[in-house]
Design a protein around this motif. Sequence first.
Motif, mmCIF file in Angstrom:
data_model
loop_
_atom_site.group_PDB
_atom_site.id
_atom_site.type_symbol
_atom_site.label_atom_id
_atom_site.label_comp_id
_atom_site.label_asym_id
_atom_site.label_seq_id
_atom_site.Cartn_x
_atom_site.Cartn_y
_atom_site.Cartn_z
ATOM 1 N N THR A 78 0.849 -1.179 0.000
ATOM 2 C CA THR A 78 0.000 0.000 0.000
ATOM 3 C C THR A 78 0.885 1.230 0.000
ATOM 4 O O THR A 78 1.289 1.723 1.047
ATOM 5 N N SER B 63 2.295 4.991 -0.129
ATOM 6 C CA SER B 63 1.794 6.286 0.313
ATOM 7 C C SER B 63 2.394 7.373 -0.558
ATOM 8 O O SER B 63 3.419 7.179 -1.194
ATOM 9 N N LYS C 72 -6.320 -1.693 -4.712
ATOM 10 C CA LYS C 72 -6.032 -1.049 -3.429
ATOM 11 C C LYS C 72 -4.902 -0.040 -3.571
ATOM 12 O O LYS C 72 -4.976 1.072 -3.028
ATOM 13 N N ASP C 73 -3.847 -0.413 -4.313
ATOM 14 C CA ASP C 73 -2.738 0.516 -4.537
ATOM 15 C C ASP C 73 -3.203 1.785 -5.243
ATOM 16 O O ASP C 73 -2.788 2.896 -4.902
ATOM 17 N N TYR D 214 -6.497 2.944 -5.873
ATOM 18 C CA TYR D 214 -7.707 3.665 -5.492
ATOM 19 C C TYR D 214 -8.060 3.561 -4.008
ATOM 20 O O TYR D 214 -8.932 4.291 -3.547
ATOM 21 N N GLY D 215 -7.398 2.653 -3.281
ATOM 22 C CA GLY D 215 -7.688 2.489 -1.861
ATOM 23 C C GLY D 215 -8.550 1.273 -1.576
ATOM 24 O O GLY D 215 -9.395 0.881 -2.392
ATOM 25 N N ALA D 216 -8.345 0.687 -0.383
ATOM 26 C CA ALA D 216 -9.049 -0.558 -0.028
ATOM 27 C C ALA D 216 -10.545 -0.354 0.143
ATOM 28 O O ALA D 216 -11.327 -1.295 -0.020
ATOM 29 N N SER E 171 -12.381 1.755 -1.649
ATOM 30 C CA SER E 171 -12.879 2.480 -2.820
ATOM 31 C C SER E 171 -13.935 1.692 -3.581
ATOM 32 O O SER E 171 -13.994 0.462 -3.505
ATOM 33 N N TYR F 278 -12.170 -0.899 -5.798
ATOM 34 C CA TYR F 278 -11.782 -2.140 -5.106
ATOM 35 C C TYR F 278 -12.991 -3.065 -4.970
ATOM 36 O O TYR F 278 -12.902 -4.270 -5.233
#
Length: 537
Positions: free
Chosen positions: A31, A33, A514-515, A517-519, A521, A524
């Motif tokens: 993940t 940042s 996940k990378d 758009y986010g877990a 999202s 996802y």
Amino acid sequence: MSRIRPYVRGTRLATAGVAATAAGLLAATLTPSAGAAGAHRPTRAEAIENAAGALADRAAELDLTSAQETKVRDVIVDADGTQHVRYDRTYRQLPVLGGDFVVHLAKDGTYRSATRAAGGSVAPAGGITPALPAARATDLALNALRAANLGEALRQLTAKPRLVVDALHGGPRLAWRTEAVARDGRGNPVGRTVLTDARTGAQIDAWDTLETVGGDGKSLYSGTVPLNTTKSGSAYELKDPARGGTYTGDAAHRTDLCLLVTICITRAPATVFTDADNHWDTGAAVDAQYGTDMTWDYFKEVHGRTGIAGDGKGSFNRVHYGTRYNNAFWDDSCFCMTYGDGDGTTFGPLVSLDVAGHEMTHGVTSKTAALTYSGESGGLNEATSDIFGTLVEFHAGNPSDPGDYMIGEKIVRDAFGRDALRYLDKPSKDGSSADCWTSRTASLDVHYSSGVGNHFAYLLAEGSAPNSPTCDGSSVTGIGRTKLGAIWYRALTVYMTSSTNYAGARTATLNAAKDLYGAGSPEYAAVGAAWEAVNVG
């Protein structure tokens, strides 16, 4: 890695081998940042140096021993500096099928995790001395080639086995990997890779490396298209200096003469086409060059990948290959695309835009995940080419060949019995492909097991509809082609390995979503829903 990536093949021999499961994954997912403004982005060399340190520190965890050697295959450095270094592996100088892995590093170069094609030791039980003689492995491979081409009077049959460690089909074992090739009655090449247990002589797996498929030799499927060329004296060469020197040449209806799939005594020529006034009228050559250009542009403009190998170097095309040759294929050994003229009855010339995108994507796959061309990983290999071939066609925006979710619709002739080779919205429309995953998926020909991945891709991009029903009756909301491409490309280049199956592809694409758009999202969630909709849960 097999020499050829054919576009359409015949029926593959049934095998009991199934690609290794996603149990080979180590640690957690990545993940990244956001990096600080102006922060240093590691170079490729720095990423490799960081990964080398991680291998030294975590050799035991990664089952690396003094009997093994590793070689970098690919490097991805994210915008925030997160690094992913992909390796191939040998054991006592023998290639390890399923020995590949990806090391994931934080932006400061510290180790985060690893993705492995197969977990555990790669040392084969009983050592590296075969009980089965090489000559016997050769005979078995040639018999497998004959069986795969029943009814053909094959000639010039040759094969030479190579010892490998097979870690793809269960526990590691010594095996012969034999590339068998021959000529059919028309003089066109056919080939098969056969994996044989070097102790028992049992066939572990087998897959086509070359075969026939369709076309005649005229047309411009995409109408009048722009071409970058190179001035040479008073003429122009069909060579694009802006795209790594990519060029198109005339094979003059000749074929390669190869003792082995990877060792050729002579190759069909690729004499670069020339023109006096830079207004080209060479039919298939124009389509081939245009398809190469559009594929290059798609991967560069959308994914930041410059060239098939990501190194800025161009490939080349050969058109008019063989006699009524019904095939188009990507060839790793020459880093080139080859197109037959076909027979004019089943297929037209195999130089359409989605065919070019499909075949050249095999080159991208070979330089990244190197998905093994059998079982579910083989289906994913084909699906990857169908997905990006489709996205290349949409990205080109050519009004003479607008984007659609069919593969090969321009090359298919009426005698073929349908209007395309494959369909992403409902793969079973071709009469053979799978819409939904079952326990039998791994035993299908890779062009038919690819249907599961193709159907997933359509649902993720467009959502479910009457023309694309889900396997579980659910309703899926699409997120668009751009996000489909971004998720699949990151999954392919960062998380998939040679043994990835459909369950592993689900994990890889969820990690990618996940990378990006986010877990939590919608993207996802859509990835998970689309896999559930094709019975991959």
